[in-house]
Design an enzyme around this catalytic site. Structure first.
Site, PDB file in Angstrom:
ATOM      1  N   PRO A 111       2.537  13.116  -2.492  1.00 50.65           N
ATOM      2  CA  PRO A 111       3.475  12.243  -3.193  1.00 50.65           C
ATOM      3  C   PRO A 111       4.927  12.573  -2.884  1.00 50.65           C
ATOM      4  CG  PRO A 111       1.856  13.213  -4.688  1.00 50.65           C
ATOM      5  CD  PRO A 111       1.753  13.932  -3.391  1.00 50.65           C
ATOM      6  N   GLU A 112       5.614  11.654  -2.252  1.00 56.05           N
ATOM      7  CA  GLU A 112       7.051  11.746  -2.052  1.00 56.05           C
ATOM      8  C   GLU A 112       7.664  10.597  -2.843  1.00 56.05           C
ATOM      9  OE1 GLU A 112       8.025  12.244   2.134  1.00 56.05           O
ATOM     10  OE2 GLU A 112       6.087  13.159   2.509  1.00 56.05           O
TER      11      GLU A 112
END
Length: 271
Positions: free
Chosen positions: A2-3
């Site tokens: 997750p960015e």
DNA sequence: AAAAGCCCCTGGATGC
DNA sequence: TGCATCCAGGGGCTTT
């Protein structure tokens, strides 16, 4: 992993549905990166006003205090009216009048932290040093240029550190550097203003396109409705070492920078 | 202050 | 088939 795009996609997939919900019950699984910071029962009866995002953090504003949620490496959030019984990797359930918010996180690098206020010590410890939001108006070229001039580390690591600009993790840093024709090893303060201009535009473009595609599902990311993302199909360099560059057919190279892998095309991305 | 390295964790891939 | 080893990396922490 997750960015910013994955966190934003997650936010968009449940923010409207949870707004106005009253918390009825809190269930904790195994310990996450940090303790919750309050007694779970203290949350019961409070309501969720809105969901914001700061960097890779989700901020759930309550009518009293807020919850900071981080997905770490392997976290994903689900928000449904009916969720199955908690599995071994489901470590946080917020049961509300509108559904259950569940954090699923096999590696447990994620976190859910309660804070009385966004300016409290505990919140500032996590949010205080974050750089500007790349998709917001504050991400302007001259400030970005100035900030990069002050750093001597390789540009890839400056992007990952999150003190200049937030939300750019390993995938999108590699992709933005490819799109702007910059090799990841170039020292931040050695970038010409022309290259900084390209990088600035590439960061915005790559992140915005990734949000449109629902993020990148490399392994198991999905939004709060269980839907996968598709941006990984558009990756030009990430995870493609040895494969031909989509622009010039040269083999993509992988190197290690600060215990992380970086990917680049030796022809399209000049030192 | 910046930069570099360490560490948390588990699942999957690899090697013998 | 089983077991040991390595790798993935967000990011706070400690040390230089």
């Amino acid at each position: 992993m997750p960015e910013l795009p994955e966190v934003e996609v997650t936010r968009l997939s449940f923010a409207d549905r949870i707004a106005g919900a009253t918390i009825g019950q809190v269930r904790l699984g195994k310990p996450l990166r940090w303790p919750l910071g309050c007694v779970p029962d203290d949350l019961v009866g409070r309501s969720v006003l809105q969901v914001r995002r700061r960097g890779k953090y989700l901020l759930l504003d309550l009518n009293q205090g807020l919850l900071l949620v981080h997905l770490g490496m392997s976290g994903s959030v689900l928000f449904e009216s009916d969720v199955p019984a908690a599995g071994v990797h489901d470590h946080f359930d917020l049961v509300t009048s509108r559904g259950t918010l569940r954090l699923h996180d096999p590696r447990r690098f994620g976190a859910v932290v309660f804070s009385d206020h966004e300016t409290s010590e505990v919140a500032q410890k996590l949010l205080g040093k974050l750089g500007v939001e790349p998709l917001g108006d504050a991400f302007d070229l001259s400030a970005f240029t100035h900030a990069l001039k002050l750093r001597k580390a390789p540009i890839k690591q400056v992007l990952l550190a999150g003190q200049v600009v937030v939300g750019v993790g390993n995938i999108y840093a590699s992709e933005a550097l490819f799109q702007s024709g910059i090799r990841p090893s170039v020292r931040s303060n050695r970038l010409s203003s022309q290259r900084v201009l390209k990088l600035h535009a590439a960061i915005r473009d790559v992140l915005a396109r990734a949000v449109e595609k629902g993020g990148s599902t490399l392994k198991d990311f999905s939004n709060a409705q269980g839907q996968s993302g598709y941006f990984q199909l558009e990756a030009k360099v990430y995870g493609r070492q040895g494969e031909p560059c989509k622009t010039c057919s040269t083999a993509i190279v992988a190197i290690r920078q600060g215990q992380r892998s970086s990917f680049f095309c030796p022809v399209c991305q000049r030192p």
